[in-house]
Design a protein around this motif. Structure first.
Motif, PDB file in Angstrom:
ATOM      1  N   VAL A   1      -5.866  -1.470   6.127  1.00 36.21           N
ATOM      2  CA  VAL A   1      -6.768  -0.979   7.159  1.00 36.21           C
ATOM      3  C   VAL A   1      -8.117  -0.703   6.515  1.00 36.21           C
ATOM      4  O   VAL A   1      -9.147  -1.171   6.974  1.00 36.21           O
ATOM      5  N   PHE A   2      -8.102   0.058   5.411  1.00 38.04           N
ATOM      6  CA  PHE A   2      -9.339   0.421   4.720  1.00 38.04           C
ATOM      7  C   PHE A   2      -8.971   0.967   3.358  1.00 38.04           C
ATOM      8  O   PHE A   2      -7.910   1.575   3.189  1.00 38.04           O
ATOM      9  N   ASN A   3      -9.830   0.763   2.381  1.00 39.87           N
ATOM     10  CA  ASN A   3      -9.634   1.392   1.075  1.00 39.87           C
ATOM     11  C   ASN A   3     -10.978   1.638   0.418  1.00 39.87           C
ATOM     12  O   ASN A   3     -11.972   1.001   0.771  1.00 39.87           O
ATOM     13  N   ALA A   4     -11.009   2.572  -0.505  1.00 38.50           N
ATOM     14  CA  ALA A   4     -12.240   2.875  -1.223  1.00 38.50           C
ATOM     15  C   ALA A   4     -11.935   3.702  -2.458  1.00 38.50           C
ATOM     16  O   ALA A   4     -10.973   4.472  -2.482  1.00 38.50           O
ATOM     17  N   GLY A   5     -12.759   3.505  -3.465  1.00 38.90           N
ATOM     18  CA  GLY A   5     -12.767   4.410  -4.604  1.00 38.90           C
ATOM     19  C   GLY A   5     -13.768   5.517  -4.302  1.00 38.90           C
ATOM     20  O   GLY A   5     -14.645   5.349  -3.444  1.00 38.90           O
ATOM     21  N   LEU A   6     -13.633   6.614  -4.984  1.00 41.68           N
ATOM     22  CA  LEU A   6     -14.524   7.749  -4.757  1.00 41.68           C
ATOM     23  C   LEU A   6     -15.325   8.057  -6.015  1.00 41.68           C
ATOM     24  O   LEU A   6     -14.896   7.735  -7.125  1.00 41.68           O
ATOM     25  N   GLY A   7     -16.473   8.708  -5.827  1.00 42.87           N
ATOM     26  CA  GLY A   7     -17.286   9.149  -6.961  1.00 42.87           C
ATOM     27  C   GLY A   7     -16.555  10.231  -7.740  1.00 42.87           C
ATOM     28  O   GLY A   7     -15.555  10.798  -7.291  1.00 42.87           O
ATOM     29  N   TRP A   8     -17.064  10.516  -8.926  1.00 41.97           N
ATOM     30  CA  TRP A   8     -16.471  11.543  -9.781  1.00 41.97           C
ATOM     31  C   TRP A   8     -16.658  12.927  -9.163  1.00 41.97           C
ATOM     32  O   TRP A   8     -17.565  13.134  -8.356  1.00 41.97           O
ATOM     33  N   PRO A   9     -15.803  13.883  -9.514  1.00 41.96           N
ATOM     34  CA  PRO A   9     -15.879  15.221  -8.924  1.00 41.96           C
ATOM     35  C   PRO A   9     -17.240  15.904  -9.077  1.00 41.96           C
ATOM     36  O   PRO A   9     -17.619  16.695  -8.218  1.00 41.96           O
TER      37      PRO A   9
ATOM     38  N   GLY B   1      -9.369   7.687  -5.374  1.00 39.43           N
ATOM     39  CA  GLY B   1      -9.446   6.568  -4.437  1.00 39.43           C
ATOM     40  C   GLY B   1      -8.289   6.615  -3.456  1.00 39.43           C
ATOM     41  O   GLY B   1      -7.362   7.412  -3.610  1.00 39.43           O
ATOM     42  N   PHE B   2      -8.359   5.750  -2.437  1.00 37.05           N
ATOM     43  CA  PHE B   2      -7.319   5.772  -1.421  1.00 37.05           C
ATOM     44  C   PHE B   2      -7.247   4.431  -0.703  1.00 37.05           C
ATOM     45  O   PHE B   2      -8.171   3.626  -0.753  1.00 37.05           O
ATOM     46  N   TRP B   3      -6.131   4.221  -0.051  1.00 40.26           N
ATOM     47  CA  TRP B   3      -5.905   3.095   0.839  1.00 40.26           C
ATOM     48  C   TRP B   3      -5.383   3.663   2.150  1.00 40.26           C
ATOM     49  O   TRP B   3      -4.616   4.620   2.151  1.00 40.26           O
ATOM     50  N   VAL B   4      -5.769   3.075   3.265  1.00 35.32           N
ATOM     51  CA  VAL B   4      -5.111   3.322   4.538  1.00 35.32           C
ATOM     52  C   VAL B   4      -4.425   2.007   4.878  1.00 35.32           C
ATOM     53  O   VAL B   4      -5.078   0.956   4.933  1.00 35.32           O
ATOM     54  N   VAL B   5      -3.112   2.070   5.040  1.00 33.38           N
ATOM     55  CA  VAL B   5      -2.328   0.872   5.334  1.00 33.38           C
ATOM     56  C   VAL B   5      -1.611   1.049   6.662  1.00 33.38           C
ATOM     57  O   VAL B   5      -1.340   2.173   7.094  1.00 33.38           O
ATOM     58  N   ASP B   6      -1.333  -0.057   7.301  1.00 33.24           N
ATOM     59  CA  ASP B   6      -0.583  -0.061   8.551  1.00 33.24           C
ATOM     60  C   ASP B   6       0.655  -0.912   8.305  1.00 33.24           C
ATOM     61  O   ASP B   6       0.558  -2.124   8.111  1.00 33.24           O
ATOM     62  N   CYS B   7       1.817  -0.258   8.225  1.00 26.18           N
ATOM     63  CA  CYS B   7       3.042  -0.974   7.895  1.00 26.18           C
ATOM     64  C   CYS B   7       4.185  -0.502   8.788  1.00 26.18           C
ATOM     65  O   CYS B   7       4.058   0.480   9.508  1.00 26.18           O
ATOM     66  N   ASP B   8       5.296  -1.218   8.712  1.00 28.26           N
ATOM     67  CA  ASP B   8       6.410  -1.005   9.635  1.00 28.26           C
ATOM     68  C   ASP B   8       7.242   0.246   9.376  1.00 28.26           C
ATOM     69  O   ASP B   8       7.916   0.722  10.277  1.00 28.26           O
ATOM     70  N   SER B   9       7.220   0.744   8.149  1.00 26.27           N
ATOM     71  CA  SER B   9       8.119   1.858   7.847  1.00 26.27           C
ATOM     72  C   SER B   9       7.586   2.706   6.699  1.00 26.27           C
ATOM     73  O   SER B   9       6.742   2.268   5.918  1.00 26.27           O
ATOM     74  N   GLU B  10       8.143   3.896   6.630  1.00 22.40           N
ATOM     75  CA  GLU B  10       7.841   4.799   5.517  1.00 22.40           C
ATOM     76  C   GLU B  10       8.252   4.157   4.190  1.00 22.40           C
ATOM     77  O   GLU B  10       7.544   4.259   3.197  1.00 22.40           O
ATOM     78  N   GLU B  11       9.384   3.478   4.199  1.00 26.86           N
ATOM     79  CA  GLU B  11       9.870   2.825   2.976  1.00 26.86           C
ATOM     80  C   GLU B  11       8.882   1.783   2.479  1.00 26.86           C
ATOM     81  O   GLU B  11       8.658   1.647   1.280  1.00 26.86           O
TER      82      GLU B  11
END
Length: 130
Positions: free
Chosen positions: A46-54, A83-93
């Motif tokens: 769906v979306f992903n990005a790295g983030l700047g340092w604290p 960083g993070f990813w937002v994913v859209d998938c069929d199950s928690e597994e």
């Protein structure tokens, strides 16, 4: 179902990657690009990005409608979100399997880093009548 996969690193090792051998950095970046492409190709990204340092983070609060900005996050924190990813998938597994693969990103010498990946379902807004 949508999930957010968050990559956290410790304050002690967060900048360690900056001291890796150039080949190790290249291997990690290539893994990340291939991983992201795999999620794109499967339709799960769906979306992903790295983030700047604290040290670039700021905490913002409202004070009588005015923005009050302070440095953040708090220095006593032992980990930070890199960083993070937002994913859209069929199950928690499946979300767990994607997170495990993200955690296997190579580090020095090609060994998997085992970076912790927090997995949380996206809840969406509460119902209007809540």
């Amino acid at each position: 179902m949508k999930y957010m996969l968050m990559m956290h690193v410790g304050r002690d090792d967060g900048t360690e990657v900056l001291h890796w051998a150039p080949e190790d950095i290249r291997n990690m970046v290539e893994f990340q690009r291939a991983f992201d492409q795999e999620l794109e190709d499967s339709g799960e990204m769906v979306f992903n990005a790295g983030l700047g340092w604290p040290d670039q983070a700021r905490i913002v609060r409202s004070d009588d409608g005015a923005a009050v900005v302070t440095d953040g996050p708090f220095p006593e924190g032992r980990e930070f979100l890199i960083g993070f990813w937002v994913v859209d998938c069929d199950s928690e597994e499946r979300a767990y399997a994607i997170a495990a693969k993200a955690s296997s990103s190579p580090g020095p010498g090609g060994a998997p880093t085992g970076v912790p990946i927090e997995v949380r379902p996206l809840a969406g807004p509460p119902p209007v009548d809540a």
